[in-house]
Design an enzyme around this catalytic site. Structure first.
Site, PDB file in Angstrom:
ATOM      1  N   HIS A  97       6.565  -8.471   5.129  1.00 58.47           N
ATOM      2  CA  HIS A  97       6.614  -7.046   4.814  1.00 58.47           C
ATOM      3  C   HIS A  97       7.645  -6.366   5.718  1.00 58.47           C
ATOM      4  CE1 HIS A  97       5.214  -2.903   4.202  1.00 58.47           C
ATOM      5  NE2 HIS A  97       4.697  -3.352   3.079  1.00 58.47           N
TER       6      HIS A  97
ATOM      7  N   TYR B 157       2.399   4.875   1.133  1.00 62.37           N
ATOM      8  CA  TYR B 157       2.469   5.568   2.420  1.00 62.37           C
ATOM      9  C   TYR B 157       1.227   6.449   2.571  1.00 62.37           C
ATOM     10  CZ  TYR B 157       7.468   4.347   2.246  1.00 62.37           C
ATOM     11  OH  TYR B 157       8.662   3.676   2.163  1.00 62.37           O
TER      12      TYR B 157
ATOM     13  N   ASP C 198       0.849  -1.180   0.000  1.00 57.92           N
ATOM     14  CA  ASP C 198       0.000   0.000   0.000  1.00 57.92           C
ATOM     15  C   ASP C 198       0.893   1.242   0.000  1.00 57.92           C
ATOM     16  OD1 ASP C 198      -2.803   0.391   0.088  1.00 57.92           O
ATOM     17  OD2 ASP C 198      -2.664   1.222   2.104  1.00 57.92           O
TER      18      ASP C 198
ATOM     19  N   PHE D 144       7.523   2.018  -1.723  1.00 56.50           N
ATOM     20  CA  PHE D 144       8.553   2.274  -0.713  1.00 56.50           C
ATOM     21  C   PHE D 144       9.343   3.563  -0.928  1.00 56.50           C
ATOM     22  CE2 PHE D 144       8.115  -2.427  -0.766  1.00 56.50           C
ATOM     23  CZ  PHE D 144       7.559  -2.573   0.495  1.00 56.50           C
TER      24      PHE D 144
END
Length: 208
Positions: free
Chosen positions: A179, A65, A63, A76
Site C-alpha cells: 500500500h 480517507y 479504505d 485515492f
C-alpha cells in the site's frame, strides 16, 4: 437510516443489470450506515458511474480517507487541493520517479477519463477512523465487482496492499505492490515501477 437514493442514482445501469443481487446488498449496507460517514453517503458509489465496458485498469486500494471531506468515492482521489493525502503524495512520487512527471491532479479525473477504475476494498469508513466498516459487507460486494471486471482479460489490475492482493486470481493481468501509505510505501511500493508495469500490459498506455 441513510438515504441511498442519491448514491444509487449515480450508478451506471449496466452495473445494476450485471450484478443485481450485489447492488441489492449495497443498498442494505448503505441503509445500515450512520448519516455521517466517509465519503458522504451521496458519494459512496461514484466509482460506478463508469460502466464496466469502459474499464481498462482497476486500481484497488483499501479504505476511504477517514477525514471528512477528503474521500469522494474514488480510491485515492480527493477534491482537497490544499492538502494532498499522504498516500496520494506517495503515488505521485512513484509516478514522478517512473516517468519524470505527473500528469494529473488530486481528483485523478484524467485517469478516470482514460478508463482507470478506482475501487476501494471497503467503500466507507467512520469519520476519523480507518477500517471502521471493514466487517459490514463491503468486501464481498467489491469482490463481486472485481470478478465481473476480471472476466475481461484485457483489463489490468493494480492491487495495492494485502487486502487488494487477495483479489489477484481474478485477473489475467495484474501488478501487486504494498500500500502507498507512509507505513508501507517503503515495503514494496516505492521502486516497484508499478505504473510502467501496468502500461506494458495495455495496448494503449495510460498517461499517468
Amino acid at each position: 437510516m441513510a438515504d441511498i437514493s442519491l448514491a444509487l442514482s449515480k450508478v451506471h445501469s449496466d452495473w445494476l443489470s450485471f450484478l443485481p443481487d450485489t447492488f441489492l446488498a449495497v443498498s442494505k449496507v448503505i441503509e445500515s450506515l450512520p448519516d455521517e460517514c466517509a465519503p458522504n453517503i451521496e458519494d459512496l458509489l461514484n466509482v460506478f458511474q463508469m460502466p464496466p465496458s469502459e474499464v481498462r485498469v482497476v486500481i484497488v486500494g483499501q479504505d476511504p480517507y477517514p477525514n471528512l471531506g477528503d474521500a469522494i468515492g474514488y480510491a485515492f482521489a480527493t477534491l482537497n487541493t490544499n492538502k494532498t493525502p499522504k498516500s496520494l503524495q506517495n503515488i505521485f512520487k512513484e509516478i514522478a520517479n517512473e516517468f519524470g512527471e505527473v500528469h494529473t491532479d488530486n481528483t485523478l479525473r484524467s485517469w478516470i477519463e482514460q478508463g482507470v477504475f478506482l475501487l476501494n476494498r471497503n467503500l466507507s469508513t467512520a469519520p476519523g477512523k480507518s477500517l471502521a466498516h471493514a466487517n459490514i459487507g463491503w468486501q464481498s460486494i467489491t469482490e463481486d465487482v472485481v470478478k465481473l471486471l476480471g472476466k475481461n482479460e484485457s483489463v489490468v489490475a493494480l492491487l495495492m496492499g494485502k487486502e487488494a492482493a487477495t483479489l489477484q486470481s481474478n485477473f489475467a493481468k495484474s501488478v501487486v505492490t504494498s500500500h502507498p501509505s507512509p507505513l508501507s510505501a517503503y515495503r514494496g511500493f516505492f521502486g516497484s515501477d508499478a505504473f510502467k508495469q501496468v502500461n506494458s500490459m495495455l495496448a494503449k498506455p495510460i498517461i499517468w
